[in-house]
Design a protein around this motif. Structure first.
Motif, PDB file in Angstrom:
ATOM      1  N   SER A 417     -55.673  -3.536  29.712  1.00  0.00           N
ATOM      2  CA  SER A 417     -54.229  -2.979  31.104  1.00  0.00           C
ATOM      3  C   SER A 417     -54.449  -2.749  32.292  1.00  0.00           C
ATOM      4  O   SER A 417     -55.455  -2.334  32.255  1.00  0.00           O
ATOM      5  CB  SER A 417     -54.228  -1.806  29.896  1.00  0.00           C
ATOM      6  N   ALA A 418     -52.742  -3.223  32.435  1.00  0.00           N
ATOM      7  CA  ALA A 418     -53.283  -3.045  34.041  1.00  0.00           C
ATOM      8  C   ALA A 418     -52.745  -1.793  34.072  1.00  0.00           C
ATOM      9  O   ALA A 418     -52.310  -0.632  33.110  1.00  0.00           O
ATOM     10  CB  ALA A 418     -51.658  -3.979  34.594  1.00  0.00           C
ATOM     11  N   GLN A 446     -48.890   1.050  28.994  1.00  0.00           N
ATOM     12  CA  GLN A 446     -49.911   0.059  30.389  1.00  0.00           C
ATOM     13  C   GLN A 446     -49.641  -0.772  28.855  1.00  0.00           C
ATOM     14  O   GLN A 446     -50.061  -2.127  29.043  1.00  0.00           O
ATOM     15  CB  GLN A 446     -51.188   0.988  29.865  1.00  0.00           C
ATOM     16  N   THR A 450     -48.965  -4.825  29.294  1.00  0.00           N
ATOM     17  CA  THR A 450     -49.592  -5.514  29.285  1.00  0.00           C
ATOM     18  C   THR A 450     -49.112  -6.756  28.736  1.00  0.00           C
ATOM     19  O   THR A 450     -49.628  -8.129  28.688  1.00  0.00           O
ATOM     20  CB  THR A 450     -50.934  -5.131  28.891  1.00  0.00           C
ATOM     21  N   ARG A 451     -48.876  -6.725  27.220  1.00  0.00           N
ATOM     22  CA  ARG A 451     -48.580  -7.386  26.725  1.00  0.00           C
ATOM     23  C   ARG A 451     -47.008  -8.222  27.016  1.00  0.00           C
ATOM     24  O   ARG A 451     -47.231  -9.642  26.368  1.00  0.00           O
ATOM     25  CB  ARG A 451     -48.314  -7.186  25.195  1.00  0.00           C
ATOM     26  N   ASN A 454     -48.016 -10.677  29.288  1.00  0.00           N
ATOM     27  CA  ASN A 454     -49.276 -11.950  29.061  1.00  0.00           C
ATOM     28  C   ASN A 454     -48.385 -12.682  27.814  1.00  0.00           C
ATOM     29  O   ASN A 454     -48.741 -12.155  26.059  1.00  0.00           O
ATOM     30  CB  ASN A 454     -50.935 -11.475  28.744  1.00  0.00           C
ATOM     31  N   ASP A 744     -56.434  -0.571  21.461  1.00  0.00           N
ATOM     32  CA  ASP A 744     -55.843  -1.724  22.988  1.00  0.00           C
ATOM     33  C   ASP A 744     -54.889  -2.065  21.632  1.00  0.00           C
ATOM     34  O   ASP A 744     -55.584  -2.936  20.698  1.00  0.00           O
ATOM     35  CB  ASP A 744     -56.656  -1.936  23.288  1.00  0.00           C
ATOM     36  N   HIS A 745     -53.956  -2.221  22.514  1.00  0.00           N
ATOM     37  CA  HIS A 745     -52.976  -3.136  22.069  1.00  0.00           C
ATOM     38  C   HIS A 745     -51.882  -3.130  21.138  1.00  0.00           C
ATOM     39  O   HIS A 745     -51.407  -4.484  20.824  1.00  0.00           O
ATOM     40  CB  HIS A 745     -53.483  -4.719  21.882  1.00  0.00           C
TER      41      HIS A 745
END
Length: 987
Positions: A417-418, A446, A450-451, A454, A744-745
């Motif tokens: 994640s940025a 974040q 990120t998702r 992408n 995460d995510h």
């Protein structure tokens, strides 16, 4: 979809199911067949203003109870040919029929969940609705959303480009799934199970089984709501009619609108389930009405445009001098009575559609208006229909996409994640709290960025889940994520952001609209030398979508600039091109169905773009030009956020999903996020059979998946049952993972609370969140604000002696909370109202609450708007309101815990109401009250900002482990006042 609902004709006559608690004043009409035909009509079905297919579900009445018993009549249908034709024969037939009905009437019985005396309804009023109806009069139907959605859809398909879609036509207008045959489907499913329980939701059984299970559950829930609506039946009602003046937009001059009817019913605004716009109303005059002999000549063929529908009259009844008439109407609005001395104005006002044919005014209404009326209600089929339409869409979805969406098994693989970029587009200049996210809030933002950065086409990612208790900033985090997504996507050349935000309630949608508008206004102001005019600029960015049935009077003034209305003030959809340009659309989960019906979905829009692309490329080739046109795979809606998702049923959550999910292998997939707290209130479900599955939201079911997808440290997120939680805590989700709390995510748990005094968080954290919560509110001791609330608390403490003072040698902590012990008595208000099983009150507790509020307002100068009163039962709410009105304190807000979901008050007073231990078990079976109801208890204890007061009977409270721990906490910290006779916990 397997066994999709279809409308089929049938010759069977249907009968109403009987209310266990009251003798319903319903009868043989409207006798509507499954094909929508009225057996006493000789007119064209299309002439009936209210949809007969809808009424056949609503009043063709209950053919399925929770035990799946076949309640359809097996006798011969009464028709014009076998009904007695003279008055003497008719009377004899009535007597015979009445005698037969009395023999078939089920005996009342009392069980643990049915403890109240049935409401008494005089025989003469029952007979009015049991009599055969010879005249059914439809009223002008309220506006329909179908007109608006069709207009928008035609704007999409107006370009003369042939459809190139394979397997489906993007020019075809979407259609609703009728509900007419759902009771037959549910009966058939019950017979297949042969007495076995409805199986749990499990995708391994297949998508068809998933859809069939929810279809059966929805029908059971509708049947139970229909039964509960019978409790609202009234008699000796006076009805008046009037025209509503609505200002024109241009001149603000009143215009004459369609006529409406109004009548008053005490307490119906507090009824549960609530009456909603669009619900059916059936009105019968107590007296017979004269027969208008010229009824067949009202409208010669063809009928004039926009003419009111004719009255429906049986041919054989045309020569009867007087009719037993029934008026079919719809609810427009329900307004709570005013806190005044006038008893009539205290009653709640119900407004229904009217507009009876003007040619009948002299023959019917001139006589009927002198009469009194019986009134019955039935729930609208709109919600049911919209859910079925979503299930039909799910049946067409690719099986892999459906599985990844509803039963994910894998965590998405994404780059790291940025960090949040707060320096783009002026975010560094926003010096206010919304940009100051804590660590876990930042993780969710974040994750979304990120998702978004992408995108993928081959599969859909599992929904992200943001959970946490009230006051941890879920909505704030969601709003920041929306702004960041708008920023990152708009900076990309791939696609422009279009975000759909949904919630189960209009209140939550309005809050999001107002807060988002303020954020965007500040953002725009910080990036321009001159602040733009907010309503004019933001109107092209944010759109608040309402159904046409929503009353303008119920919408906050701050939200109206972001809506679209016609000249009469009715909500409408904007033009197609304008609707496609909005960056953010906010609406309820149910009203997202309007977008689906209008063709504003990712699937439909991609298909349409692909057709245009194919046509243009073919034209270029014919002209000798070479090249391709890109962009057809980009989604229109790039993100879907569902806030308060824990309060939405799974079928309700599917409706917005049907708008944004596109299963085409070439389409970029939408990103989805669910936000809510599964440990607070679940959706309101009234059927005991359907509640186990329907009360569990999609968000909660995802968190319970027996996989590692959402971060469960054990084989499921449920964790092993313990002595204290396996029954009493309703198997709530355990956040005490063996892994990190944020995954995460996929999922993030917010545990830092920004609401209320830190002492308010101690017990909710222990009881419901496994001591995971942390208060970030600064120590308020010594502050002038906190001193004022402490003074208010000390004032209330003086109204009763302190309990267990000998056990507390130390000075009590300066916490603005207390428990007031009151040992009152339970009383039923069933003889005064139609509240049914929710009709419990406790006068002693209500009196104590009223006295404390009077002390705060008159002696401490506390504003009535700062005080909120919560009670466990609706009858207690009504009683407290009465006592407050007697003290000129009617402005204080009083409600049950459901009324306070997503609502806070400076002061919360909670009346537990129940004093009899013997009745607690029945409450538990009915999911009523605040004992053994951990989710309702959690809401009740987390609504206060500055002062919390709980009033209850400790002898009853100690029977519930949650309240027993809370009592012990109060005893040890010197917060207990009143009677201390509690030997079970005294030391």
């Amino acid at each position: 979809m397997e066994e999709e609902a279809q409308i089929k004709p049938s010759g069977e006559t249907l009968i109403d199911a009987t209310n266990d608690h009251a003798q319903p004043i319903h009868g043989s009409t409207p006798q509507l067949q499954r094909d929508g035909a009225v057996p006493i009509t000789a007119c064209d079905e299309a002439a009936v203003s209210i949809s007969s297919s809808d009424i056949s579900q609503a009043i063709g009445t209950l053919n399925l109870q929770e035990n799946s018993t076949d309640l359809r009549g097996k006798g011969k249908k009464e028709t014009a040919t076998n009904r007695p034709k003279n008055n003497k024969g008719t009377n004899a037939g009535k007597k015979k029929q009445s005698s037969k009905q009395q023999q078939q009437r089920p005996q009342h019985h009392f069980t643990g969940s049915s403890l109240l005396t049935p409401n008494f309804i005089p025989k003469k009023y029952r007979e009015i609705n049991q009599a055969y109806t010879t005249c059914i009069i439809p009223t002008l139907e309220p506006p329909k959303s179908e007109t608006e959605t069709k207009r928008v859809f035609q704007g999409l398909t107006g370009i003369p480009v042939p459809c190139q879609c394979s397997g489906k036509d993007c020019h075809a207008l979407p259609a609703n799934v009728p509900v007419t045959e759902e009771y037959v489907f549910a009966e058939r499913q019950a017979k297949k199970r042969n007495g076995a329980a409805i199986p749990p939701i499990n995708m391994s059984a297949g998508r068809d089984a998933y859809i069939q299970t929810f279809r059966e559950l929805l029908q059971l829930e509708y049947a139970e709501k229909h039964r509960l609506y019978e409790r609202y039946s009234q008699y000796e009602i006076k009805i008046t009619t009037r025209h509503l003046p609505i200002p024109k937009k241009a001149t603000n001059a009143p215009i004459e609108t369609d006529m409406v009817a109004i009548f008053r019913i005490p307490g119906i605004a507090d009824g549960r389930p609530s009456l909603k716009p669009g619900d059916f109303v059936f009105i019968r005059p107590h007296d017979m009405v004269p027969n208008p002999y010229n009824i067949k000549q009202f409208y010669p063929e063809p009928s004039p445009q926009n003419a009111p529908p004719p009255v429906i009259i049986d041919h054989d009844a045309a020569f009867i001098p007087f009719h037993r008439a029934e008026i079919h109407s719809r609810v427009i609005s329900v307004t709570r009575g005013k806190p005044v001395d006038d008893e009539e104005l205290r009653k709640d006002l119900v407004m229904v559609s009217w507009g009876i044919d003007p040619l009948l005014a002299t023959t019917f209404w001139s006589q009927a208006r002198k009469s009194l009326f019986t009134v019955r209600f039935a729930p609208s089929t709109s919600s049911h229909e919209r859910a079925l339409t979503a299930f039909r869409w799910l049946g067409t979805l690719h099986p892999t996409i459906a599985r990844d969406l509803l039963f994910p098994t894998e965590t998405p693989k994404l780059p790291p994640s940025a960090p949040l970029n707060e320096n783009d587009n002026g975010y560094d200049s926003l010096e206010f709290e919304y940009m100051q996210l804590n660590e876990n809030q930042s993780k969710f933002a974040q994750m979304m960025m990120t998702r978004t950065a992408n995108p993928i086409t081959e599969k859909i990612r599992p929904p992200m889940v943001l959970t946490g208790p009230a006051g941890t900033g879920k909505t704030k985090t969601l709003l920041v994520a929306i702004l960041q997504c708008m920023n990152i996507v708009s900076s990309s050349e791939r696609m422009e952001p279009h975000i759909l935000v949904c919630t189960p309630s209009h209140t939550a949608c309005d809050v999001i609209t107002i807060r988002l508008a303020k954020l965007l206004s500040k953002l725009h102001s910080s990036n321009s030398e001159q602040a733009p005019d907010q309503p004019r600029d933001l109107r092209s960015v944010v759109f608040r979508l309402y159904d046409v049935t929503r009353s303008v009077q119920t919408v906050p003034a701050e939200v109206l600039p972001f809506t679209r209305q016609d000249y009469s003030g009715q909500f409408v959809l904007p033009a197609t091109q304008e609707l496609l340009k909005f960056r953010v659309i906010v609406t309820t989960c149910e009203d997202a169905h309007l977008l689906f019906m209008a063709g504003i979905t990712n699937d439909r829009l991609r298909s349409r773009r692909q057709c245009i692309q194919t046509t243009l490329e073919s034209t270029m080739t014919m002209a000798g030009l070479h090249g391709t046109i890109s962009g057809h795979s980009q989604p229109h809606f790039t993100h879907l956020f569902i806030d308060e998702a824990a309060q939405a049923t799974e079928p309700e959550s599917l409706i917005p999903l049907s708008v944004v999910v596109d299963d085409s292998p070439d389409a970029i997939k939408v990103e989805i996020a669910l936000c809510g707290d599964p440990r607070q209130l679940s959706p309101n479900i009234y059927s005991n059979v359907a509640s186990e599955i329907l009360q569990r939201s999609l968000l909660e079911r995802l968190l319970r998946l027996p996989v590692d997808t959402y971060g469960g440290g054990r084989e499921t997120l449920l964790g092993p049952p313990t002595r204290d939680n396996w029954q009493t805590l309703d198997e709530l989700i355990e956040y005490s993972f063996q892994k990190d709390d944020c995954h995460d995510h996929l999922s993030v748990f917010l545990n830092q609370s920004y609401r209320g005094h830190p002492s308010f968080l101690i017990m909710p954290s222990k009881l419901f969140y496994f001591d995971k919560l942390k208060s970030v509110v600064k120590d308020l001791s010594g502050s002038s604000t906190n001193t004022g609330w402490l003074d208010a608390a000390r004032c209330l403490e003086k109204l009763a002696p302190k309990a267990y003072s000998a056990l507390q040698p130390h000075v009590p902590r300066d916490w603005p909370m207390l428990f007031r012990s009151v040992k009152g008595k339970d009383a039923s208000m069933a003889v005064e109202s139609f509240f049914g099983s929710n009709s419990w009150c406790n006068r002693m507790e209500a009196t104590v609450v009223a006295e404390m509020i009077e002390e705060l307002v008159k002696n401490q100068g506390i504003s009535t708007s700062s005080i909120g009163v919560m009670a466990a039962f609706r009858a207690q709410v009504v009683l407290i309101r009465r006592l407050l009105r007697d003290r000129n304190l009617g402005a204080v807000n009083v409600g049950i815990p459901e009324d306070y979901q997503s609502v806070e008050r400076d002061i919360i007073m909670l009346s537990l109401t129940r004093s009899s231990v013997d009745l607690v078990e029945a409450d538990k079976d009915r999911r009523a009250g605040l004992f053994h109801q951990p989710k309702r208890t959690n809401v009740a204890l987390t609504r206060a900002e500055h002062l919390l007061v709980v009033v209850g009977n400790p002898d009853t409270m100690i029977e519930d482990p949650v309240w027993r721990d809370w009592l012990d906490f109060c005893r040890l910290n010197g917060l207990w006042y009143g009677d201390e006779e509690t030997p079970k916990i005294a030391t």
